[in-house]
Design a protein around this motif. Structure first.
Motif, short mmCIF file in Angstrom:
data_model
loop_
_atom_site.label_atom_id
_atom_site.label_comp_id
_atom_site.label_asym_id
_atom_site.label_seq_id
_atom_site.Cartn_x
_atom_site.Cartn_y
_atom_site.Cartn_z
N LEU A 64 0.91 -1.03 -0.09
CA LEU A 64 -0.04 -0.03 -0.08
C LEU A 64 0.98 1.17 -0.01
CD1 LEU A 64 -2.78 1.70 0.14
CD2 LEU A 64 -2.66 1.12 2.92
N TYR A 65 1.56 1.21 0.89
CA TYR A 65 2.67 2.57 0.96
C TYR A 65 3.55 2.76 -0.03
CZ TYR A 65 0.40 3.74 5.70
OH TYR A 65 -0.65 3.75 6.51
N GLU A 66 4.16 1.53 -0.65
CA GLU A 66 4.97 1.88 -1.73
C GLU A 66 4.07 2.44 -3.07
OE1 GLU A 66 8.16 -0.78 -3.95
OE2 GLU A 66 6.20 -0.74 -4.32
N ASN A 67 3.00 1.83 -3.12
CA ASN A 67 2.43 2.17 -4.25
C ASN A 67 1.81 3.62 -4.22
OD1 ASN A 67 1.87 0.37 -6.34
ND2 ASN A 67 1.52 -0.90 -4.74
N LEU A 68 1.34 4.02 -2.67
CA LEU A 68 0.93 5.46 -2.40
C LEU A 68 1.83 6.42 -2.71
CD1 LEU A 68 -1.19 4.94 0.83
CD2 LEU A 68 -2.14 5.86 -1.39
N CYS A 69 3.02 6.14 -2.75
CA CYS A 69 4.06 6.96 -2.93
C CYS A 69 4.15 7.48 -4.54
CB CYS A 69 5.56 6.57 -2.76
SG CYS A 69 5.70 6.48 -0.91
N SER A 70 3.92 6.47 -5.30
CA SER A 70 4.11 6.59 -6.68
C SER A 70 2.76 6.62 -7.61
CB SER A 70 5.11 5.37 -7.23
OG SER A 70 4.34 4.28 -7.04
N ARG A 71 1.81 6.75 -7.05
CA ARG A 71 0.78 6.74 -8.11
C ARG A 71 -0.72 6.59 -7.65
NH1 ARG A 71 -2.36 1.76 -8.88
NH2 ARG A 71 -1.46 0.03 -7.55
N ASP A 72 -1.76 6.99 -8.14
CA ASP A 72 -3.11 7.03 -7.79
C ASP A 72 -3.60 5.70 -7.77
OD1 ASP A 72 -3.20 9.84 -6.93
OD2 ASP A 72 -3.82 10.25 -8.93
N PHE A 73 -4.52 5.46 -6.80
CA PHE A 73 -5.40 4.02 -7.09
C PHE A 73 -6.78 4.33 -7.84
CE2 PHE A 73 -2.42 2.99 -3.97
CZ PHE A 73 -2.36 1.64 -3.60
N ASN A 74 -7.28 3.57 -8.66
CA ASN A 74 -8.38 3.53 -9.24
C ASN A 74 -9.35 2.99 -8.33
OD1 ASN A 74 -8.82 0.78 -9.71
ND2 ASN A 74 -7.21 0.97 -11.39
N PRO A 75 -10.66 3.09 -8.46
CA PRO A 75 -11.66 2.68 -7.53
C PRO A 75 -11.73 1.19 -7.18
CG PRO A 75 -12.90 4.07 -9.19
CD PRO A 75 -11.14 3.91 -9.51
N VAL A 76 -11.43 0.54 -8.19
CA VAL A 76 -11.27 -1.11 -8.06
C VAL A 76 -10.16 -1.32 -7.27
CG1 VAL A 76 -10.86 -3.28 -9.18
CG2 VAL A 76 -12.26 -1.36 -10.51
N GLU A 77 -9.04 -0.82 -7.17
CA GLU A 77 -7.83 -1.00 -6.45
C GLU A 77 -8.17 -0.51 -4.97
OE1 GLU A 77 -4.34 -0.53 -9.90
OE2 GLU A 77 -4.97 1.26 -8.70
N LYS A 78 -8.70 0.73 -4.77
CA LYS A 78 -9.24 1.04 -3.63
C LYS A 78 -9.89 -0.10 -2.90
CE LYS A 78 -8.99 5.99 -4.71
NZ LYS A 78 -9.77 7.27 -4.68
N GLY A 79 -10.92 -0.54 -3.70
CA GLY A 79 -11.99 -1.57 -3.03
C GLY A 79 -11.21 -2.97 -2.62
N MET A 80 -10.18 -3.07 -3.40
CA MET A 80 -9.24 -4.37 -3.07
C MET A 80 -8.51 -4.11 -1.83
SD MET A 80 -7.48 -4.72 -7.09
CE MET A 80 -6.53 -6.48 -6.61
N VAL A 81 -7.91 -2.97 -1.76
CA VAL A 81 -7.03 -2.76 -0.49
C VAL A 81 -8.08 -2.80 0.61
CG1 VAL A 81 -5.49 -1.10 0.74
CG2 VAL A 81 -5.54 -1.35 -1.83
N LEU A 82 -9.17 -2.09 0.52
CA LEU A 82 -10.06 -1.83 1.75
C LEU A 82 -10.52 -3.08 2.06
CD1 LEU A 82 -11.99 1.60 0.61
CD2 LEU A 82 -10.21 1.16 2.49
N THR A 83 -11.06 -4.09 1.16
CA THR A 83 -11.48 -5.24 1.63
C THR A 83 -10.51 -6.23 2.30
OG1 THR A 83 -12.76 -5.23 -0.45
CG2 THR A 83 -12.68 -7.44 0.32
N ARG A 84 -9.38 -6.20 1.85
CA ARG A 84 -8.06 -6.76 2.55
C ARG A 84 -8.03 -6.48 3.89
NH1 ARG A 84 -5.10 -8.11 -3.08
NH2 ARG A 84 -6.81 -8.97 -3.77
N LEU A 85 -7.97 -5.05 3.94
CA LEU A 85 -7.88 -4.35 5.39
C LEU A 85 -8.87 -4.79 6.09
CD1 LEU A 85 -6.64 -0.85 4.39
CD2 LEU A 85 -5.29 -2.43 5.93
N LEU A 86 -10.24 -4.85 5.83
CA LEU A 86 -11.22 -5.35 6.62
C LEU A 86 -11.19 -6.74 6.79
CD1 LEU A 86 -14.47 -3.65 4.70
CD2 LEU A 86 -13.52 -3.53 6.91
#
Ligand code: SF4
Lengths: 330, 359
Positions: free
Chosen positions: A101-123
């Motif tokens: 997450l943090y590696e990607n956050l430094c270099s790019r934006d997340f599209n809505p699908v990717e946001k959904g992927m991260v949030l689901t895994r965090l949940l």
């Protein structure tokens, strides 16, 4: 987790790295070209992060934690082996996820699908409250449960086509919110229209809304309505361009859903046509005829010109016949 | 209890320091009492959970209205939020989705003197006050006993009236009270179809009108609100039937006002209605976006509704204080034959009704 992320790189052969993104990867719908160009020009800047699998499958010994896109690009360029940083296999899942997450956050934006992927895994890994308070703001999202579950719903319920549309902005998040409440078949049929016709964001929600309303009113499934030959003919018409198709589809549905309003709109147009005003004059109705006032717009070059045009309007006998374009059933 | 199943009571910190909180808890046969709010987000908006708490904001506030349409200058007395009934069109579904439970503001009594001082400080203004904006005024009255708390103080004020607006028949508290002056008991009415299918948990129309008749015979002034009017199939026959029922149970001379408003809703409510009330027909009409951003019927449809009702209600009785809720000057003129011109004009009209009926 050790806060200083100082792991030396090790060259790893492709064959030893899993081809599919691991559970910590959150890439969806990316365009590889810019990355390929950059690697071709200056090589790999940031080495991918892998984890050694507890149980290897055949030759595969490593799972990707971060850098799935880079590895795919390097594979495409046949640059073997790849310098990678290897995490110990006992690294906790949450740490792996956060590294990505943090590696990607430094270099790019997340599209809505990717946001959904991260949030689901965090949940799956931490309490909902923590996801809301700590991670939603990282994605510029409000810390609302409803928003969180909307994004998680995209991950869980959308199929590949729907996700691709969303990631490529052919589908707005507002429209996705409406689609998420539908069953899979209905959603797929809508997505069929959205991949064939590029609607504006507004038109997407309008289209879904009109079809859903008609389905309720006519007690007919959404799927039947979307199979209506009139709609399909427009969608598949090779003579029409995208904006024309989107407009035509909305027009057909509006006419059915809002018969009195659309009739009034047609009546208004006909009345204005009958006035036969020159192009310098335009009569603008209030939106949806809700306000009481129509507006007359006159373009003119100078005062003399304006005076003549005003006189022309004043002398136009046909104006007296201009009335509200609807019939009352009193 | 009050005819509505309360499964649990949530008591927020400090709520039991109020006499009202203690009284409610004493008389509530609670199944369980919780002091924590955790886990109180519920799909049914917590319509089966009583929640006792202190209201932190102001109790008396003017109805926000909107400058685009003519509003009546009502004052909302915020005694509770949410309601055990479940009308499909209820606007509270979007207001209080994230504030579930039947919330009773138990510090009302402690704040009453401040509320009354606010009224007394403007002796030339008439305060038309209602408790039925964020809740049904009487649905929980057997528990909260607002009638005990409020009727006396309002009854003795010459520049205020208190309107209890309901869809229930919970009039016991009213009838038991010795006060009548400056109290208005009000029912929301609709066509029989809408009352039966879209107002879950509400009394039938006949029961509502019987209760209204009973209140009239007990010396109360009554009022009615045809709001939201719904342009459903055969709506003319439906609304006419309701007027016929009114004729059967009521003396029109004792009515201070009857309001009419058509269905209007913020766009967000639509999704909630579809989800919570999938069989509802209220969204089937032709809606446009009004000047205030809310969905409302296309103008000629509203005109037909109001024109029809005005004609029928006026042929029943000429002087029922008929007015429109949140409508434009144009619609007023075209359907009512006159217009108050603006919100001040409507306020004056309704204040005059208060003077006429209560003196
Ligand atoms: S009675 Fe009023 S407050 Fe209660 S659900 Fe119906 S509309 Fe909402």
């Amino acid at each position: 987790m050790d806060k200083s992320f100082d792991i030396p790189t090790t060259p790893i052969q492709f064959e030893k790295i899993a081809v599919n993104p691991g559970p910590s990867c959150m890439s969806f719908g990316f365009d590889m070209k810019p990355l390929l160009n950059s690697i071709k020009k200056i090589g790999l800047i940031n080495s991918p992060i892998l984890i050694k699998k507890r149980k290897g499958e055949g030759a595969v010994q490593y799972e990707v934690i971060a850098g799935f896109r880079r590895i795919s690009a390097l594979r495409a360029l046949s640059l073997n082996p790849i310098p990678c940083r290897i995490l110990p296999s006992e690294t906790p899942s949450l740490d792996c996820l956060l590294i990505n997450l943090y590696e990607n956050l430094c270099s790019r934006d997340f599209n809505p699908v990717e946001k959904g992927m991260v949030l689901t895994r965090l949940l799956d890994l931490i309490p909902e409250r923590e996801v809301l308070d700590t991670y939603m703001p990282l994605f510029d999202l409000p810390s609302h449960r409803e928003t969180l579950h909307l994004f998680a719903g995209v991950e869980k319920m959308f199929d590949h086509q729907a996700k691709t549309l969303l990631a490529s902005e052919y589908l707005s998040m507002k429209a996705a919110k409406l689609l998420i409440e539908m069953d899979g078949t209905e959603r797929n049929m809508f997505c069929g229209y959205f991949s064939a016709v590029r609607f504006s964001k507004n038109q997407q929600t309008q289209f879904i809304d009109l079809v859903s309303d008609l389905s309720h009113i006519e007690n007919s499934p959404v799927t039947c309505l979307l199979m209506d030959p009139r709609l399909k003919d427009i969608r598949d018409n090779p003579q029409m361009n995208n904006p024309q198709k989107a407009r035509a589809l909305i027009t057909v549905l509006r006419k059915k859903r809002l018969p009195r309003l659309t009739k009034a709109e047609t009546g208004f147009k006909q009345m204005v046509e009958k006035l036969a005003l020159p192009p310098a004059f335009q009569i603008v109705p209030p939106p949806f005829f809700e306000g009481a006032q129509y507006r007359l717009e006159i373009s003119f070059e100078n005062g003399k010109d304006l005076k003549e045009r005003l006189q022309f309007v004043a002398n136009n006998e046909r104006l007296a016949a201009f009335i509200n374009p609807w019939k009352m059933n009193l | 209890m009050a005819g509505y199943p309360i499964k649990e009571t949530i008591v927020e910190e400090g709520a039991l320091e109020s006499p009202m909180g203690r009284r409610i808890l004493r008389h509530t046969p609670v199944r369980s009492i919780r002091r924590s709010l955790e886990g109180s987000t519920r799909d049914n908006m917590g319509k089966d959970a009583l929640h006792l708490l202190h209201h932190r904001g102001e109790f008396l506030k003017p109805c926000p209205g909107t400058k685009e349409y003519i509003c009546c200058g009502y004052q909302i007395l915020n005694v509770a939020t949410n309601c055990p009934l479940d009308c499909s069109y209820c606007i509270l579904q979007s207001y209080f989705m994230n504030q579930p439970n039947l919330r009773i503001h138990v510090n009302l009594e402690e704040n009453l003197s401040g509320i009354l001082a606010c009224i007394d400080n403007s002796p030339h203004q008439i305060f038309r006050v209602g408790t039925g904006e964020f809740a049904d005024s009487l649905a929980l009255d057997p528990i909260a006993r607002w009638t005990d708390i409020l009727m006396g103080p309002f009854s003795t004020r010459k520049n205020a009236v208190l309107e209890f607006k309901t869809k229930t028949t919970n009039i016991q508290g009213l009838i038991a009270s010795p006060y009548r002056d400056r109290i208005i008991v009000s029912w929301s009415l609709n066509s029989p179809l809408i009352a039966a299918t879209e107002e879950k948990g509400a009394a039938t129309l006949k029961q509502r009108l019987e209760a209204a008749g009973k209140c009239q015979s007990e010396g109360f002034v009554v009022s009615f609100h045809f709001d939201p009017m719904i342009a459903h199939e055969n709506w003319r026959e439906g609304y006419l039937k309701t007027i016929e029922l009114m004729d059967r149970y009521l003396n029109p001379k004792g009515i201070i006002w009857i309001s009419m408003g058509s269905l209007r809703f913020m766009p967000d409510l639509k999704r909630i209605i579809r989800k919570r009330h999938p069989r509802s027909v209220i969204l089937n009409g032709e809606f446009i976006t009004g000047l205030d951003g809310k969905a409302r019927y296309f103008k000629p449809i509203r005109m037909e509704l109001f024109h029809f009702m005005r004609e029928k209600l006026e042929s029943w009785h000429r002087d029922t204080g008929l007015y429109l809720c949140m409508e434009s000057n144009e619609i007023w003129r075209k359907t009512m034959g006159w217009s108050p011109g603006n919100s001040n004009g409507l306020k004056r009209f309704l204040d005059d009704r208060v003077r006429k009926i209560f003196g």
